[in-house]
Design a protein around this motif. Sequence first.
Motif, PDB file in Angstrom:
ATOM      1  N   LYS A 124      31.731  37.767  30.207  1.00 19.90           N
ATOM      2  CA  LYS A 124      30.426  37.116  30.348  1.00 19.90           C
ATOM      3  C   LYS A 124      30.584  35.615  30.582  1.00 19.90           C
ATOM      4  CE  LYS A 124      28.381  40.778  28.186  1.00 19.90           C
ATOM      5  NZ  LYS A 124      27.744  41.830  28.925  1.00 19.90           N
ATOM      6  N   LEU A 125      31.767  35.107  30.326  1.00 18.47           N
ATOM      7  CA  LEU A 125      31.953  33.662  30.420  1.00 18.47           C
ATOM      8  C   LEU A 125      32.747  33.265  31.652  1.00 18.47           C
ATOM      9  CD1 LEU A 125      32.668  32.845  26.688  1.00 18.47           C
ATOM     10  CD2 LEU A 125      30.780  31.989  28.027  1.00 18.47           C
ATOM     11  N   ILE A 161      28.220  31.687  17.589  1.00 20.68           N
ATOM     12  CA  ILE A 161      28.895  30.775  18.513  1.00 20.68           C
ATOM     13  C   ILE A 161      29.099  31.481  19.849  1.00 20.68           C
ATOM     14  CG2 ILE A 161      31.067  29.605  18.989  1.00 20.68           C
ATOM     15  CD1 ILE A 161      29.296  28.257  16.984  1.00 20.68           C
ATOM     16  N   MET A 162      29.644  32.704  19.783  1.00 24.21           N
ATOM     17  CA  MET A 162      29.883  33.434  21.031  1.00 24.21           C
ATOM     18  C   MET A 162      28.554  33.713  21.737  1.00 24.21           C
ATOM     19  SD  MET A 162      33.035  35.966  20.179  1.00 24.21           S
ATOM     20  CE  MET A 162      32.444  36.663  18.662  1.00 24.21           C
ATOM     21  N   MET A 195      36.040  27.297  23.014  1.00 24.25           N
ATOM     22  CA  MET A 195      35.133  27.307  21.867  1.00 24.25           C
ATOM     23  C   MET A 195      34.692  28.733  21.551  1.00 24.25           C
ATOM     24  SD  MET A 195      33.037  23.758  22.110  1.00 24.25           S
ATOM     25  CE  MET A 195      32.334  23.800  23.721  1.00 24.25           C
ATOM     26  N   ALA A 196      34.556  29.559  22.593  1.00 22.45           N
ATOM     27  CA  ALA A 196      34.197  30.958  22.341  1.00 22.45           C
ATOM     28  C   ALA A 196      35.294  31.641  21.532  1.00 22.45           C
ATOM     29  CB  ALA A 196      33.969  31.691  23.650  1.00 22.45           C
ATOM     30  N   GLY A 215      34.899  30.870  18.011  1.00 18.37           N
ATOM     31  CA  GLY A 215      33.893  31.769  17.455  1.00 18.37           C
ATOM     32  C   GLY A 215      34.483  33.136  17.161  1.00 18.37           C
ATOM     33  N   LEU A 216      35.310  33.606  18.094  1.00 11.94           N
ATOM     34  CA  LEU A 216      35.957  34.910  17.914  1.00 11.94           C
ATOM     35  C   LEU A 216      36.830  34.906  16.664  1.00 11.94           C
ATOM     36  CD1 LEU A 216      36.535  37.690  19.173  1.00 11.94           C
ATOM     37  CD2 LEU A 216      38.452  36.651  20.350  1.00 11.94           C
ATOM     38  N   PHE A 241      34.696  35.283  13.762  1.00 10.83           N
ATOM     39  CA  PHE A 241      34.209  36.663  13.733  1.00 10.83           C
ATOM     40  C   PHE A 241      35.231  37.571  13.051  1.00 10.83           C
ATOM     41  CE2 PHE A 241      33.909  40.846  15.771  1.00 10.83           C
ATOM     42  CZ  PHE A 241      32.587  41.151  15.515  1.00 10.83           C
ATOM     43  N   GLN A 265      32.774  29.687  33.516  1.00 15.68           N
ATOM     44  CA  GLN A 265      32.426  28.596  32.614  1.00 15.68           C
ATOM     45  C   GLN A 265      33.633  27.660  32.530  1.00 15.68           C
ATOM     46  OE1 GLN A 265      29.585  28.083  30.928  1.00 15.68           O
ATOM     47  NE2 GLN A 265      28.540  29.920  31.632  1.00 15.68           N
ATOM     48  N   LEU A 273      27.226  30.528  23.363  1.00 20.18           N
ATOM     49  CA  LEU A 273      28.026  30.109  24.512  1.00 20.18           C
ATOM     50  C   LEU A 273      27.741  31.005  25.712  1.00 20.18           C
ATOM     51  CD1 LEU A 273      31.385  29.199  22.827  1.00 20.18           C
ATOM     52  CD2 LEU A 273      29.960  27.682  24.173  1.00 20.18           C
ATOM     53  N   ILE A 274      27.506  32.295  25.443  1.00 16.50           N
ATOM     54  CA  ILE A 274      27.264  33.213  26.547  1.00 16.50           C
ATOM     55  C   ILE A 274      25.826  33.101  27.041  1.00 16.50           C
ATOM     56  CG2 ILE A 274      27.106  35.661  27.152  1.00 16.50           C
ATOM     57  CD1 ILE A 274      29.434  36.115  25.170  1.00 16.50           C
ATOM     58  N   VAL A 310      32.960  39.463  25.604  1.00 14.36           N
ATOM     59  CA  VAL A 310      32.889  38.010  25.452  1.00 14.36           C
ATOM     60  C   VAL A 310      33.388  37.307  26.708  1.00 14.36           C
ATOM     61  CG1 VAL A 310      33.568  36.042  24.082  1.00 14.36           C
ATOM     62  CG2 VAL A 310      33.248  38.249  22.988  1.00 14.36           C
ATOM     63  N   PRO A 339      24.277  28.144  26.696  1.00 17.24           N
ATOM     64  CA  PRO A 339      25.325  27.171  26.376  1.00 17.24           C
ATOM     65  C   PRO A 339      24.765  25.810  25.969  1.00 17.24           C
ATOM     66  CG  PRO A 339      25.668  28.165  28.538  1.00 17.24           C
ATOM     67  CD  PRO A 339      24.330  28.596  28.068  1.00 17.24           C
ATOM     68  N   PHE A 342      30.435  23.620  15.229  1.00 19.20           N
ATOM     69  CA  PHE A 342      29.458  24.699  15.399  1.00 19.20           C
ATOM     70  C   PHE A 342      28.047  24.130  15.491  1.00 19.20           C
ATOM     71  CE2 PHE A 342      32.205  28.168  13.228  1.00 19.20           C
ATOM     72  CZ  PHE A 342      33.074  28.080  14.289  1.00 19.20           C
ATOM     73  N   THR A 353      29.790  35.091  15.474  1.00 18.93           N
ATOM     74  CA  THR A 353      28.966  35.817  16.432  1.00 18.93           C
ATOM     75  C   THR A 353      27.995  34.879  17.128  1.00 18.93           C
ATOM     76  OG1 THR A 353      29.053  37.563  14.798  1.00 18.93           O
ATOM     77  CG2 THR A 353      27.640  37.928  16.684  1.00 18.93           C
ATOM     78  N   VAL A 372      25.070  21.097  23.087  1.00 16.56           N
ATOM     79  CA  VAL A 372      26.102  20.134  23.452  1.00 16.56           C
ATOM     80  C   VAL A 372      25.484  19.116  24.411  1.00 16.56           C
ATOM     81  CG1 VAL A 372      28.310  19.872  24.604  1.00 16.56           C
ATOM     82  CG2 VAL A 372      27.930  21.818  23.122  1.00 16.56           C
ATOM     83  N   ILE A 385      27.517  23.070  18.986  1.00 17.73           N
ATOM     84  CA  ILE A 385      27.464  24.182  19.947  1.00 17.73           C
ATOM     85  C   ILE A 385      26.126  24.905  19.818  1.00 17.73           C
ATOM     86  CG2 ILE A 385      28.471  26.378  20.648  1.00 17.73           C
ATOM     87  CD1 ILE A 385      31.144  25.378  19.726  1.00 17.73           C
TER      88      ILE A 385
END
Lengths: 358, 304
Positions: B85-86, A329-330, B96-97, B100-101, B104, B89, A333-334, B82, A337, A270, A327, A277, A273
């Motif tokens: 939006k990716l 992390i997501m 990795m997302a 994260g999920l 969550f 990628q 990434l969105i 999620v 990144p 984490f 949250t 990265v 990220i």
Amino acid sequence: MIYREAGQFKTSYAADQQLFPIRQDRIGILILLAVVFLAIPGIASEYWFSAILIPFLIFSLAALGLNILTGYAGQLSLGSAAFMAVGAYAAYNFQLRIDGIPILISFGFAGLTAAGVGILFGLPSLWIKGFYLAVATLAAQFFIVWCLTKFPWFSNYSSSGVISAQKVVILGHEFASPREKYLLVLSIVAVMALAAKNMVRSSTGRAWMAVRDMDVAAAVIGIRLMPTKLLAFAVSSFYCGVAGALYAFCYLGSVEPDGFSLDMSFRILFMIIIGGVGSILGSFLGAAFILLLPIFLDITLPWAAGLLGLPFSNATVSHIQILLFGTLIMFFLIVEPHGLARLWQIGKEKLRLWPFPH
Amino acid sequence: MQFFMEVLIGGLLSGVMYALVALGFVLIYKASGVFNFAQGAMVYLAALSVVGCMEKGAPLWLAIILAFAIMTLFGIATEKFVLRKLVNQPPIALFMATIGLAFFIEGLAPMVFGSAPRALDLGIVDEPIPAILDAWGIVISKFDLVAAGVAALLVTTLALFFQYTRIGRALRAVADDHQAALSIGIPLQHIWAIVWGIAGFVALVAGLMWGARNGVQFALTFTALKALPVLIIGGFTSVPGAIVGGLLIGASEKLAEIYLPPVMQSLFGGNFGGIEGWFPYVLALFFLLVRPEGLFGEKHIDRV
């Protein structure tokens, strides 16, 4: 227009190739080093050293190691904590079993041991990648921790594998107080961070990045995949190993294998990220963020709950913390990144043009 | 020999449980190319929402329906907020997302439903079947047999669903080639939402089984991690692979747990329990050396 880099012409290759080619960066780094080496030891309290600054530096080093592997060479690893464990136990055993070995040498050997183990578990990366590799590194995570727990030799036959790190003595001087330990950790981290910065812009680093971006294409232009990937594993594990040794000797004092859990590996992942990265600076920013967030939540959440009159328990804090990590992390990434390091860069760009952005 | 059979069968039956989790991974991976690390956490969420609803006074059937609704909504929300939006990628970012999920969910679920470990009673007793015990002297739990039956039923239903329904055909088309599926007018977004819904359903079934077996607790997410080696052995894209892989992992880890420690003890001395914890991963590692695409997976060809 806080500062501008125009007008700095290089007249020799040496000047063009130096680590920080821009004068402001050089000054900035020198000021930063002066602050962390001279100013902070003077003003920070004992608590700051042992609870915030030392773990921050150690985790930065581990994140740096993972960033070399994941950010630069593109090999995802979920086993960084296990390599830290290897480093911690190796340093302990070198101190224990070789009479009169200087502590810094045993830290170096600990790093090398971790590098060897890293190469071993990096071997599968030669023919697998992506999530497959992630599972292979999970094997490292579980297997190494199990080995350290079950083979009593590693912990010198102590119960349940707990080791107590020996005293840190360099040239007859014992580093006992948190301030001295901070300075020791800081020196090691500073040297290794500069080395990493240097490494990633060398031909090795460029080869890593080529492999990361597309390994088949990299092989086609003549980069030998096997040495490149294995070197990335070795260097990354070396950094993690040294971080682990510092974790045992300068931070906690006594560690057990289960402390280096999968959760810790995720935390290090984490850090890179969120921090960025493929960025040296990002490793530090991410480590600071991940370490400070729980402390911040611990302080603000009870206060906020008291303000709103909500029922509140300590379990809720840890749940909110996990929830926020996920949250973030997501979110990163969105939205960004490349993490905090990229935000820092964007900020610099903006300042350079400010107040006339066109 | 009898003991061996008992260990083997026990392992196979626990392998069924791994297969249930692995199935959810395979479905999502096939349809959207996302390696969903959060599947384990989804199992945890499903089990917790069943228990949570029952604590609020709902009967079991209603709790299961409510949990199914929660899982479906959750799956659709994940897809919408999620994964969509990716798009474009690299797969590793998607992976990795989903980590994260997973965090969550692991933070949110206990906050909503409470984190204390609880038992989940499905009304199936976990005791040996007397008929088998008398005839062969092997202990087989009724619960394990029911779990195996449920898994078989689930796989058959899914296979039929994929084979004969309109949505199933669309799912297979999307799994085969996103671009081609889009060009013949298959709504990709709907399909992904449906896949996440189905994955939520599979997670619910797995959650019910695991929860009834081991209690609904946080450790469920770790057990679900065992599905990863199952996938490596079975292949990421194969439903039968998930089943076979699950059985292999279940059987081998139980056999290793029983038969390896004495050998190691005689070699090194000391206590070597807990091999179960890492054995599947190391087995998967060796499997990767021999057959990286898994038993039933498709061979992957790299193009520059």
